[in-house]
Write an enzyme that holds these catalytic residues in place. Structure first.
Site, PDB file in Angstrom:
ATOM      1  N   GLU A 125       0.840  -1.201   0.000  1.00  0.00           N
ATOM      2  CA  GLU A 125       0.000   0.000   0.000  1.00  0.00           C
ATOM      3  C   GLU A 125       0.877   1.253   0.000  1.00  0.00           C
ATOM      4  O   GLU A 125       0.687   2.167  -0.797  1.00  0.00           O
ATOM      5  CB  GLU A 125      -0.904  -0.012   1.238  1.00  0.00           C
ATOM      6  CG  GLU A 125      -1.770   1.239   1.375  1.00  0.00           C
ATOM      7  CD  GLU A 125      -2.514   1.272   2.701  1.00  0.00           C
ATOM      8  OE1 GLU A 125      -3.455   2.086   2.811  1.00  0.00           O
ATOM      9  OE2 GLU A 125      -2.162   0.519   3.632  1.00  0.00           O
ATOM     10  N   HIS A 126       1.822   1.301   0.936  1.00  0.00           N
ATOM     11  CA  HIS A 126       2.768   2.414   1.020  1.00  0.00           C
ATOM     12  C   HIS A 126       4.178   1.871   0.789  1.00  0.00           C
ATOM     13  O   HIS A 126       4.571   0.887   1.418  1.00  0.00           O
ATOM     14  CB  HIS A 126       2.735   3.076   2.402  1.00  0.00           C
ATOM     15  CG  HIS A 126       1.372   3.509   2.841  1.00  0.00           C
ATOM     16  ND1 HIS A 126       0.610   2.784   3.728  1.00  0.00           N
ATOM     17  CD2 HIS A 126       0.639   4.596   2.507  1.00  0.00           C
ATOM     18  CE1 HIS A 126      -0.537   3.403   3.941  1.00  0.00           C
ATOM     19  NE2 HIS A 126      -0.557   4.512   3.200  1.00  0.00           N
TER      20      HIS A 126
END
Length: 431
Positions: free
Chosen positions: A329-330
């Site tokens: 996601e990050h």
């Protein structure tokens, strides 16, 4: 025995993490709520009943609608520094979304006998969800609502249970047209199917798309209404992956892993490095910083940290390959030649390049959206953006039958190749 467990694995042990984000028990529970609201002949009363049942709405309240006046009063009541930060965050998110919107325009290109093109139009009604659980998340209000507004949606419906003052203020700053103070599956159903007004309670229009992060019941409900309306994604637990080498600032890397871990006990922190000494130093520093975190954040972060892992790679090229398999996601990149390494990464939700580009800056409104793909879905999609609310619709216009003759003849031939005589005859009418 140590309270910490953060295994170091080999790249060959890393696998794709496409897990079903929909919890089967939450799915059945959400199905009952969604169907109850959908099938109700008095949806407004039913929504109020469910909202009171789950504690979304104070028992003293007579409506689930948070009026504009209450939103403004909440904004006015905030300390000056909170109002300033809220205004600044909204400005950055809205400006970035506007820039994205201007990057895609209508087109018209010549074709035989006429022109073809596309138009870019926003959906009419957008539904935005902001969690209201352990912590208020005004940032999610801004990320979803301001982005829908920048896209040009006519109406933006916001839902958030038990909204705190800062959440109401964020709704006011972001320009939500309708704000309902309910959450969970009931909020998703209300936005998907709409709720007619009843008495002094205004109606909730059915939404064309529903976006925003939420708990497992929100995710399950989004999976149920998908198709009736659009959704942004089915998000799972939050995650961060840090690529670093021996040049990385160890305390900063540790702090970023902890920041992700305090989201939730099921959040994931992943460290990928070509230097075992750096991995060991980061693990030691992370565990030291974790002991200094206040409760209840510390207990949450330690549980999440213990479900994370580190990957020891032979070089930074292998680090990139591992990251693309996981598709976090990050993704943070903190190493020598960080821009070159970052450009080689292809699969992620949001990318943060260099020591100063903290992932938490993305959480709180540097500009790009913080609603991002999880669980490996970053391999084929990006996060929420202004494009989530836009439709690209094509058109053709033929005004020169002589110029279009060959194209029409090609259509006749191909239609008969496919055995579709009606198609061929329809095309022949244009000869």
């Amino acid at each position: 025995m140590s309270a910490f467990s953060f295994p170091v694995i080999k790249p060959s042990e890393v696998s794709m993490t496409n897990k079903d984000p929909v919890d089967p028990v939450a799915l059945e529970q959400s199905r009952a709520i969604v169907n109850k609201l959908k099938d109700s002949t008095t949806r407004s009363s039913t929504l109020m009943e469910i909202g009171l049942q789950f504690g979304d709405i104070p028992s003293s309240s007579t409506t689930y609608i948070i009026p504009k006046s209450e939103q403004k009063a909440a904004y006015d009541s905030l300390p000056p520094d909170q109002r300033r930060s809220l205004d600044n965050i909204h400005s950055r998110v809205f400006s970035f979304a506007q820039a994205q919107r201007s990057a895609i325009t209508d087109i018209s290109v010549p074709i035989p006998g006429g022109h073809a093109g596309h138009r870019v139009t926003a959906c009419r009604v957008a539904g935005c969800y902001a969690p209201g659980g352990r912590y208020p998340l005004p940032s999610s209000v801004v990320m979803t609502t301001a982005t829908a507004k920048a896209a040009g949606c006519d109406v933006v419906v916001l839902a958030s249970p038990k909204p705190a003052q800062i959440t109401k203020a964020a709704a006011y700053v972001s320009g939500a047209d309708v704000f309902i103070g309910v959450g969970g599956a009931q909020a998703i159903a209300a936005m998907a199917y709409g709720v007619p007004g009843e008495g002094e309670t205004p109606s909730i229009p059915p939404c064309d798309i529903i976006c925003g992060p939420g708990n497992k019941w929100v995710t399950a409900a989004k999976s149920l209404v998908n198709g009736h309306c659009g959704i942004d994604m089915l998000a799972g637990p939050s995650e961060v992956l840090v690529i670093c080498d021996g040049s990385a600032d160890v305390p900063t890397v540790a702090a970023d892993l902890i920041a992700q871990c305090e989201h939730d006990v099921v959040a994931r922190a992943i460290l990928v490095s070509d230097d075992r000494a750096t991995i060991d130093k980061v693990m030691e520093e992370t565990e030291r910083q974790l002991t200094l975190l206040p409760e209840p954040n510390r207990a949450t972060a330690i549980t999440a940290y213990n479900s994370g892992f580190a990957v020891e790679c032979k070089d930074l090229e292998e680090c990139v390959r591992v990251s693309d398999i996981i598709a976090p996601e990050h993704l943070e990149v903190m190493c020598k030649g960080e821009e070159e390494i970052a450009r080689k990464c292809r699969c992620y939700g949001g990318l943060f390049i260099g020591r100063n580009a903290a992932e938490v800056l993305g959480d709180y409104g540097a500009g790009p959206n913080h609603t991002l793909p999880t669980g490996g879905t970053g391999r084929y999609t990006g996060g929420l953006s202004v494009f989530s609310f836009l439709g690209i619709r094509t058109w053709i216009k033929i005004d020169d039958t002589k110029g279009s003759k060959e194209m029409v003849e090609d259509t006749v031939v191909m239609a008969r190749c496919e055995g579709l005589e009606g198609h061929a005859r329809a095309a022949e009418k244009r000869l």
